[in-house]
Write an enzyme that holds these catalytic residues in place. Structure first.
Site, PDB file in Angstrom:
ATOM      1  N   GLY A   1      52.138 -43.475 -16.589  1.00 38.83           N
ATOM      2  CA  GLY A   1      51.822 -43.608 -15.720  1.00 38.83           C
ATOM      3  C   GLY A   1      51.468 -44.843 -14.463  1.00 38.83           C
TER       4      GLY A   1
ATOM      5  N   LEU B   1      53.156 -44.276 -12.257  1.00 40.11           N
ATOM      6  CA  LEU B   1      52.722 -43.687 -10.843  1.00 40.11           C
ATOM      7  C   LEU B   1      51.255 -43.778 -10.185  1.00 40.11           C
ATOM      8  CD1 LEU B   1      55.669 -41.444 -10.283  1.00 40.11           C
ATOM      9  CD2 LEU B   1      54.855 -43.294  -8.399  1.00 40.11           C
TER      10      LEU B   1
ATOM     11  N   TYR C   1      54.374 -36.214 -32.496  1.00 41.53           N
ATOM     12  CA  TYR C   1      52.610 -36.655 -31.608  1.00 41.53           C
ATOM     13  C   TYR C   1      52.252 -36.851 -32.945  1.00 41.53           C
ATOM     14  CZ  TYR C   1      55.325 -35.298 -27.179  1.00 41.53           C
ATOM     15  OH  TYR C   1      56.176 -35.139 -26.025  1.00 41.53           O
TER      16      TYR C   1
ATOM     17  N   GLY D   1      49.904 -45.974 -10.606  1.00 42.35           N
ATOM     18  CA  GLY D   1      48.998 -48.118 -10.212  1.00 42.35           C
ATOM     19  C   GLY D   1      48.651 -48.260 -10.697  1.00 42.35           C
TER      20      GLY D   1
END
Length: 350
Positions: A243, A245, A53, A247
């Site tokens: 991300g 879900l 990361y 919307g």
């Protein structure tokens, strides 16, 4: 905040695990400090990271997230013993990480040392294998015949797994790591590691983190049942489907600074017509319940039997507060029934 036992270990982890992969690209040190401090104030004691990361993963972002967490640790030594830090050794495929080579005993030893340096700590609470040396059915490879099982040399794989466990044992004996776990693995992978650990008196894996969400339930019930009966904690990553879900990507939107805005559109395999149709229905259910779509997705994930701690991520404090609040929501039978109907309509949308 509720807590759960991390597999067969003696660790009690919060049902919310703070993900960190945006720290170093979308977030800076100050942002990370705010998120960590707020999470701890809410009772979260579990932080997940990885040597590869920040994301998107590049040679320039490699190790940045661990370095940011290490900076925080250096200034909060009194809180270290109450904070459970999980990190991961990268698997094969990235040329800037050990020349893209597989996980070996040498790679484990080397990676542990470098992670300890970046994290500015003497020990890692949970050290995980980020993905297997062999191809596994993750990251869009779950469809039949996407890859061939015959390409796997089982004897060679078992030998590599044993070598990895022996290196992990060396690190455990030296006090550098407390417990070991897996990521992006399968029932065969878990069972093989457990079998080898038992045969050779080596560290038993305490956890596995795999993708799991309203849009990705391939681990239920088979892999999760295997985890439950073997006392292996199940840690969903991306319970918001990167991300989707929430919307925020509806109707082709790409908000500035969002993860998808930083990615090559052709690589966003989750962005399918079926997935967007499913999200629209989940968003309507959330609206009817007077909660956000993200909260619906996280509350559902937290309700699934076998889930130990869900790994959440946020790019700002407002998102983090919204996400944490989801774990105080209990979905009633009617809401769960509506969700189940959408799952049945879109069981594998990407």
């Amino acid at each position: 905040m509720e807590y759960a036992k991390l597999g067969h270990s003696d660790l009690q982890v919060s049902r919310v695990c703070l993900g960190s992969m945006t720290w170093g690209v979308q977030n800076n040190q100050q942002d990370a400090d705010l998120q960590i401090n707020h999470a701890l104030e809410q009772g979260i004691n579990f932080i997940d990271t990885a040597e590869m990361y920040a994301i998107p993963a590049t040679p320039d972002t490699y190790g940045k997230t661990e370095t940011i967490i290490g900076d925080w640790i250096s200034r909060h030594q009194a809180q270290r013993q109450n904070t459970i830090i999980a990190t991961k050794v990268a698997g094969p495929g990235m040329h800037w990480v050990r020349d893209g080579g597989p996980i070996t005993a040498e790679a484990v030893i080397q990676s542990v040392e470098k992670s300890l340096q970046r994290l500015q700590t003497d020990y890692i609470d949970l050290y995980q294998l980020h993905w297997p040396n062999r191809t596994s059915p993750h990251f869009g490879k779950q469809w039949p015949n996407t890859f061939s099982f015959d390409e796997v040399d089982v004897t060679a794989q078992r030998s590599q797994m044993l070598e990895i466990l022996q290196a992990l044992q060396e690190c455990v004996s030296a006090g550098k790591i407390r417990h070991c776990g897996l990521s992006d693995e399968t029932p065969w992978g878990i069972s093989t590691y457990l079998e080898l650990a038992k045969q050779h008196s080596l560290p038993k894996m305490v956890s596995i983190q795999n993708e799991f969400s309203l849009l990705c339930q391939k681990d239920w019930p088979y892999l999760i049942e295997h985890c439950h009966h073997n006392d292996v904690a199940y840690l969903p990553w991306s319970p918001l489907a990167t991300g989707l879900l929430s919307g925020k990507y509806a109707n082709g939107a790409r908000p500035d600074g969002s993860r998808w805005s930083l990615m090559n559109p052709s690589s966003i395999y989750r962005s399918s017509d079926l997935a967007h149709q499913a999200v629209a229905q989940y968003s309507q259910i959330a609206h009817d319940l007077n909660i956000t779509p993200a909260q619906l997705a996280l509350a559902w994930c937290n309700s699934v039997q076998g889930v130990t701690s869900s790994i959440i991520g946020a790019t700002n404090l407002s998102q983090l507060k919204e996400n944490i609040a989801a774990f105080d929501i209990t979905l009633d039978e009617q809401a769960l029934a509506r969700i189940t109907q959408v799952i049945k309509q879109f069981p594998a949308p990407y």
